[in-house]
Write an enzyme that holds these catalytic residues in place. Sequence first.
Site, PDB file in Angstrom:
ATOM      1  CB  SER A 446      29.815  14.303   4.222  1.00  0.00           C
ATOM      2  OG  SER A 446      29.251  15.253   3.345  1.00  0.00           O
ATOM      3  NE  ARG A 447      30.036  19.380  10.621  1.00  0.00           N
ATOM      4  CZ  ARG A 447      31.294  19.775  10.680  1.00  0.00           C
ATOM      5  NH1 ARG A 447      31.773  20.571   9.750  1.00  0.00           N
ATOM      6  NH2 ARG A 447      32.087  19.377  11.648  1.00  0.00           N
ATOM      7  CB  VAL A 448      26.767  18.266   1.958  1.00  0.00           C
ATOM      8  CG1 VAL A 448      25.847  18.206   0.755  1.00  0.00           C
ATOM      9  CG2 VAL A 448      27.282  19.680   2.147  1.00  0.00           C
TER      10      VAL A 448
END
Length: 595
Positions: A446-448
């Site tokens: 997850s890039r968040v």
Amino acid sequence: MSELLKAKLRYAGIAPSEEQLSKIKGILLEKFDVPDIDMELVQDTSIGGGFIVSCKNFEYDWSDAGRARQLRAELNNLSRKTGDRETGKIISMLSSKVENFDLAIGDREVGTVTWVGDGIANIDGIEHAFYGEIIEFEGGTKGMAQDIREDHIGCILFGNDTGIRQGTRAVRTYKEAGIPVGEAFIGRVIDALGTPIDGLGDIKESGYRPVEQPAPGIIERQSVNEPMETGILSIDTMFPIGRGQRELIIGDRQTGKTSIALDTIINQKGKNVICIYVAIGQKASTVAKIIQTLKKTGAMDYSIVVSSTASDMAPLQYIAPYSGTAMAEYFMHQGKDCLIVYDDLSKHAVAYRAISLLLERSPGREAYPGDVFYLHSRLLERSSKLSSELGGGSITALPIIETQAGDVSSYIPTNVISITDGQIFLESDLFFEGMRPAVNVGLSVSRVGSAAQTKAMKKAAGSIRVDLAQYREMAVFTQFSSDLDETTKNQLAHGNVLMELLKQPLEHPLAMHEQVIILVAVGAGRLDMIPVKKVRDYKERLLAYFETEQGDICEELSKSGDLSDQLKKKILEAVDAFNDSENKILKEELESGNH
């Protein structure tokens, strides 16, 4: 000297008078800026009365048929807006509409169909249509201008093409393709054009939104900071999804991709999130099953299903995700949070490829057209979290992509991976091993990340990814060893318990406080002594114990969203007390068995 402009006037019974002819000529001279017009008069009884003037590819309709068509459209529009209000009111509104009816005598650009087939029609004579404009054919079928060339326009049809043949007239509507939107759509099943298909009657719309809309700009957005909890332990701990994020669910067929999306929808109960499920190219029976699941779990109360099944034509499958997004944008601009699932974009790309090949666009890699990346990027970029000034609403997207034999490096998967903010990769091998959901911890991301986690979750999740990675590594090296030292045995036991805890049955999402309790207990090694086969039962009993006996801990976790050292201590004390009572019961059972 310029050639004299020719016009054709069709009349039903009585030919127009000289005064009428001069007025008509005046309108045409002003429109086309020419010195004079050669007017040909033709009798045509099919128009019913009045007359129709055609000049170049424009048409002015003063006929009875035209009046009736326009009045019918206005009355339909009015009855849709009024819905099921009092009969008296509707009758008075309709009669005033009829009395005050004013024929709009705008010029309409008209063309003729030169080729039709497979949901595509090529039209000659329309020179000024814009991309995405609705084109209306004789018989009422509508289409959308998709391919604009110098000599013709390519139009995708949103209905049956049986009434359309070579020579059929097509008219510009000057309207952008869009769908009706509104609160009344919640709990309903609609097709790609917003028409209800669940047999529960008409839907009263609150507005109309274009299916294609520019994505919010950078200034209009804010960073993703609120969690969109899936209720799935492995995802919420290691690959957290935030409100406004786009997280791809990717894997082979039959690995549980739709199940993850459905569990996420079910988990939004009571969280003030409107969920939209877009089925693209699925079997109608599969969609019916999904609707049944949503109804059974009570999730249909806050969900909308946009269905474009495999039996629908390619243009409808192509437009469905854009229609679903237009519906979500209506709620987002009201400051609400939306979750939209596109199931799946592989079939969407295939539908677009079919349309593009029929429109004679050049095929590129894997026969997809060159703009297939733009197809999905302009769709997914519309999902965002709006700034506080714009109401702070959000659209969270969960696109689904199907891979062939786990190949994430093929064209469409790589495209969508690069557009989204992370992916949950589901693996067939894990699925068949019984690890469900079959999330591959190594390839998922997850890039968040933790920006979208509550403080409690962040603290509790801690080193779970590292522990799992070490366990995987250790398990590979020690599978052929017989004499293991104590540390390795403990590490393997901890990893086995952890893997078992991450297994989760369908339609059983966990609340945030339940996940934190499990993570705190397993992180402190309180579950390591439990045999792997009994881990699931133990987990359920432990959570039931906390709900009944330790309600204050659950409440504190839910309200504060934080995990203080004191609260962590309380949880561990409660887990120890539960373990003691469990051991006591086990001891008594063993003793009674011996007697």
